[in-house]
Scaffold this motif. Structure first.
Motif, short mmCIF file in Angstrom:
data_model
loop_
_atom_site.label_atom_id
_atom_site.label_comp_id
_atom_site.label_asym_id
_atom_site.label_seq_id
_atom_site.Cartn_x
_atom_site.Cartn_y
_atom_site.Cartn_z
N ILE A 1 103.20 112.34 47.93
CA ILE A 1 103.11 110.82 48.55
C ILE A 1 102.28 111.14 49.76
CG2 ILE A 1 104.26 109.55 50.41
CD1 ILE A 1 107.04 110.92 49.42
N ARG A 2 100.95 110.03 49.59
CA ARG A 2 99.06 109.74 50.45
C ARG A 2 99.43 108.36 51.32
NH1 ARG A 2 95.69 109.95 45.25
NH2 ARG A 2 95.68 112.36 45.20
N ASN A 3 98.61 108.18 52.53
CA ASN A 3 98.42 107.46 53.13
C ASN A 3 98.38 106.19 52.80
OD1 ASN A 3 96.18 107.95 52.87
ND2 ASN A 3 95.46 107.87 54.99
N TYR A 4 98.13 104.87 53.12
CA TYR A 4 97.85 103.77 53.07
C TYR A 4 96.54 103.64 52.16
CZ TYR A 4 97.20 98.30 52.71
OH TYR A 4 97.30 97.67 52.19
N MET B 1 99.73 113.66 52.30
CA MET B 1 101.51 113.70 53.31
C MET B 1 102.03 114.95 52.27
SD MET B 1 101.63 109.86 54.96
CE MET B 1 101.72 109.08 53.84
N ALA B 2 102.61 114.82 50.98
CA ALA B 2 103.56 115.27 50.30
C ALA B 2 103.06 115.00 48.72
CB ALA B 2 104.88 115.02 50.59
N SER B 3 103.89 116.34 48.34
CA SER B 3 103.70 116.73 46.73
C SER B 3 104.87 117.57 46.20
CB SER B 3 102.35 117.06 46.33
OG SER B 3 102.34 118.37 46.99
N LEU C 1 104.71 119.93 52.47
CA LEU C 1 104.72 119.35 52.98
C LEU C 1 102.87 119.65 53.63
CD1 LEU C 1 108.01 119.52 54.83
CD2 LEU C 1 107.57 117.84 52.85
N PHE C 2 102.07 118.31 54.08
CA PHE C 2 101.27 118.16 55.00
C PHE C 2 101.00 117.86 55.99
CE2 PHE C 2 100.54 119.04 50.08
CZ PHE C 2 99.28 118.61 49.83
N TYR C 3 100.00 118.47 56.57
CA TYR C 3 99.43 117.91 57.83
C TYR C 3 97.83 117.69 57.92
CZ TYR C 3 98.62 117.53 62.74
OH TYR C 3 98.58 116.69 64.61
N ASP C 4 97.36 116.95 58.36
CA ASP C 4 95.87 116.25 57.72
C ASP C 4 95.27 116.86 56.50
OD1 ASP C 4 94.59 114.31 59.38
OD2 ASP C 4 93.95 115.97 59.91
N ASN C 5 96.47 116.32 55.79
CA ASN C 5 95.44 116.92 54.58
C ASN C 5 95.62 118.00 53.60
OD1 ASN C 5 95.28 114.97 52.06
ND2 ASN C 5 92.92 115.77 52.41
N SER C 6 95.77 119.23 54.72
CA SER C 6 96.18 120.05 54.84
C SER C 6 97.51 120.47 54.33
CB SER C 6 95.48 120.91 56.53
OG SER C 6 93.99 120.54 56.49
N ALA C 7 97.95 121.60 53.68
CA ALA C 7 98.92 121.91 52.78
C ALA C 7 99.13 123.18 54.21
CB ALA C 7 98.85 122.85 51.19
N LYS C 8 100.85 122.68 54.43
CA LYS C 8 101.15 123.60 55.49
C LYS C 8 102.86 124.20 55.15
CE LYS C 8 98.14 122.39 58.85
NZ LYS C 8 96.70 123.53 59.55
N ASP D 1 106.19 129.49 51.19
CA ASP D 1 105.00 130.06 52.20
C ASP D 1 104.51 128.98 53.25
OD1 ASP D 1 104.45 131.96 50.47
OD2 ASP D 1 103.30 130.96 48.84
N ILE D 2 104.51 129.92 54.29
CA ILE D 2 104.27 128.96 55.30
C ILE D 2 102.99 129.35 55.99
CG2 ILE D 2 104.80 128.47 57.89
CD1 ILE D 2 107.35 128.80 56.94
N ILE D 3 101.42 128.40 56.26
CA ILE D 3 100.38 128.69 56.51
C ILE D 3 100.43 128.21 58.00
CG2 ILE D 3 98.23 127.61 56.18
CD1 ILE D 3 98.77 127.40 53.17
N GLY D 4 99.72 128.61 58.80
CA GLY D 4 100.11 128.18 60.59
C GLY D 4 100.75 128.64 61.02
N ILE D 5 100.79 128.26 62.19
CA ILE D 5 101.82 128.98 62.88
C ILE D 5 103.84 128.53 62.96
CG2 ILE D 5 102.70 129.55 65.23
CD1 ILE D 5 99.29 129.56 65.95
N VAL D 6 104.56 129.23 62.86
CA VAL D 6 106.28 128.19 63.22
C VAL D 6 106.39 128.80 64.86
CG1 VAL D 6 108.51 128.96 62.15
CG2 VAL D 6 106.14 129.45 60.90
N ASN D 7 106.40 127.35 64.75
CA ASN D 7 106.99 127.24 66.78
C ASN D 7 108.61 127.14 66.80
OD1 ASN D 7 105.07 127.31 67.35
ND2 ASN D 7 104.38 125.08 66.74
#
Length: 199
Positions: free
Chosen positions: A156-159, A165-167, A176-183, A192-198
């Motif tokens: 799933i990509r932006n317009y 956004m997701a693959s 799942l992605f945020y701003d084209n970066s896998a999270k 697997d989680i990349i970044g901070i979990v709030n």
């Protein structure tokens, strides 16, 4: 036998066959009428030419081979092939052609309304029908009806098509992605989680 021009005022009844060595010349609005009750007419009204059936039954056009419609510039508009194929052209190029299983469309199909399809039929995309869209009335993997997106790799990509956004990968991870970066990515053991979990 008549040699030269025969001018007739009024009606003439002929028994037998009229053999013409040249054309039949008639003025505007004069009609060639065929059938006991004049059911079939051919005429020109000064602006347009007409082939008109005004009697019972169908108007049947039959040829010993293919039937072609052509423009004044001799461009083929339509071909009715004796084998059953019907081809509609635009500027001499085939755009729609009937087949035993449906129709082939060359070019873009522009719809003024929605595409209406029954349950369980599919929209298939790709040379090998690699991507499918479908709504099924009964799905063996769930309860009731469900809409399906099917492919071995689905993104799933932006317009603009510049960001994922997701693959989803068959027999593999969902991401799942945020701003084209896998999270977040699923694995055989969990996620697997990349970044901070709030929390």
């Amino acid at each position: 036998d008549v040699t030269g021009t025969l001018d007739v005022t009024g009606n003439t009844t002929v028994t037998g066959t009229i053999n013409l060595s040249s054309h039949l010349d008639m003025p505007d609005d004069a009609q060639i009428k065929l059938g006991t009750d004049d059911d079939f007419k051919i005429f020109h009204d000064g602006s347009n030419s007409y082939i008109q059936d005004v009697g019972e039954g169908d108007l049947i056009i039959r040829g010993s081979s293919n039937i072609k419609f052509k423009s004044a510039a001799d461009a083929t508009l339509a071909i009715f092939n004796s084998s059953g194929v019907v081809t509609l052209n635009h500027s001499g190029s085939a755009k729609l052609q009937t087949q035993s299983g449906g129709v082939d469309v060359t070019g873009t199909l522009n719809l003024s309304e929605h595409l209406d399809m029954p349950d369980d039929v599919k929209i298939k995309l790709g040379d090998g029908d690699d991507f499918k869209l479908q709504h099924v009335a009964t799905d063996p993997l769930s309860t009731g009806s469900v809409s399906l997106i099917q492919g071995n790799k689905v993104k799933i990509r932006n317009y603009a098509g510049t960001e994922t956004m997701a693959s989803f990968n068959a027999e593999g991870s969902s991401n799942l992605f945020y701003d084209n970066s896998a999270k977040l990515a699923t694995t055989s053991d969990g996620i697997d989680i990349i970044g901070i979990v709030n929390l």
